[in-house]
Design a protein around this motif. Sequence first.
Motif, PDB file in Angstrom:
ATOM      1  N   VAL A 154      72.426  43.394 -15.609  1.00  0.00           N
ATOM      2  CA  VAL A 154      73.720  42.702 -15.899  1.00  0.00           C
ATOM      3  C   VAL A 154      73.488  41.219 -15.751  1.00  0.00           C
ATOM      4  CG1 VAL A 154      75.082  44.735 -16.301  1.00  0.00           C
ATOM      5  CG2 VAL A 154      74.813  43.315 -14.167  1.00  0.00           C
ATOM      6  N   ASN A 286      79.524  43.100 -19.639  1.00  0.00           N
ATOM      7  CA  ASN A 286      79.252  43.897 -18.522  1.00  0.00           C
ATOM      8  C   ASN A 286      78.644  42.863 -17.441  1.00  0.00           C
ATOM      9  OD1 ASN A 286      80.059  46.430 -19.507  1.00  0.00           O
ATOM     10  ND2 ASN A 286      78.097  46.527 -20.632  1.00  0.00           N
ATOM     11  N   GLY A 287      79.046  42.666 -16.331  1.00  0.00           N
ATOM     12  CA  GLY A 287      78.590  41.854 -15.327  1.00  0.00           C
ATOM     13  C   GLY A 287      79.636  40.646 -15.032  1.00  0.00           C
ATOM     14  N   ASN A 298      74.905  41.420 -21.411  1.00  0.00           N
ATOM     15  CA  ASN A 298      74.912  42.652 -21.059  1.00  0.00           C
ATOM     16  C   ASN A 298      76.292  43.121 -21.922  1.00  0.00           C
ATOM     17  OD1 ASN A 298      75.420  45.523 -20.608  1.00  0.00           O
ATOM     18  ND2 ASN A 298      73.456  45.484 -19.477  1.00  0.00           N
ATOM     19  N   ARG A 351      71.260  45.266 -23.197  1.00  0.00           N
ATOM     20  CA  ARG A 351      70.991  44.166 -22.573  1.00  0.00           C
ATOM     21  C   ARG A 351      70.349  43.130 -23.379  1.00  0.00           C
ATOM     22  NH1 ARG A 351      66.777  44.129 -17.890  1.00  0.00           N
ATOM     23  NH2 ARG A 351      65.222  44.462 -19.661  1.00  0.00           N
TER      24      ARG A 351
END
Length: 381
Positions: A154, A286-287, A298, A351
Amino acid sequence: MPASIYLDHNATTPVATEVVEAMATALRNSFGNPSSSYALGREAAEQIATARDAVASLIGAPAQSLVFTGCATEANNLALLGVARACPPGKRHLVISAVEHPAVMAPARYLEAQGWRLTLVPVDETGQVSAEAVIDAVRPDTALVSIMLANNEVGTLQPVADIARHLANRDVLLHTDAAQAVGKIALDVEALGIDLLTIAGHKFQASKGVGALYVREGTPIRSVLFGAGHEKGLRPGTENVPAIIGLGVAANLAAQRLASNDTRLRDRRDQLHQRLGADIPDLRLNGHAEARLPNTLNVSFPSVSGQALLDVVRDTVMASVGSACHSGESTPSGVLGAMGLDTARALGAVRLSVGWDTTAKEIEAAAVALVQAWRHLADGR
């Protein structure tokens, strides 16, 4: 539209033309053993020294502190197992994060099986550990803390410098796996305050089969391989001269890019994110939104499987999913699971990691392909 667009630079990077040329010249001409005293050997040794200077400069380290290895996995194993071999009997506790790469997690689990105590520090929903939680896990018998600098999946950056400040004068060593960070962000080992740092050549346009470990002077560490006295006795075996030369060239290229155009990766990443977000309702990042690698995006695509999405675009976009398949059954990756993502969101993760040579035209084409694939899958559910 380009035939194929490579958006998996966190997996590996294309070898730079300059690196290929330097390695090819070395393979033809620099075949001497660096340990030999005659001219060919001395020439090879001098080229290794030049490369060592370049790689050390990229991370702000003294050249003599750098140990060349065969890969980042070897460097991580040397860091953890080498420190463990040098520790006194009363220091047998290790602290790592719950989202470490297997190259750190596996040797840590090995030490645990050998009687060490192991603490895994959890991460929050962005994939980041708390410096305070790491420090709270430290005990009188703690020998080493190993926290990655940037997550490979991420891109979240970890508060390594904050952890180092808290560890000052605690008689605890700090290692960071910087395989994903070196060459993508500017970093300095003194500013980070770490004792050991891992480098992976193929993550910044060097070849596979070469890495390095920074070892601060005075750090207690022993070799985990046995042989002759190469690399100050820490990595026996005749040096891979062409790959090391290529690593030095890649380090110089990375330094030049970071100095002259440090927003290029971020601009391409954000272009892709904005383009996807404009056409896909409920796309989820995400992250960490800010503290992450400038090249890493991501995202979870709603209502579809990330793997199914990539299967549709496999002739156009090369990327990786944020989930792993085990025994024919899709399950969330360990990283996304540690972040607390629900199963549907984790299985929809992809990703997308850009590189220095990724163009705006490629980003646009990739976005078109991904949006079309998502619509095709979502409409057919």
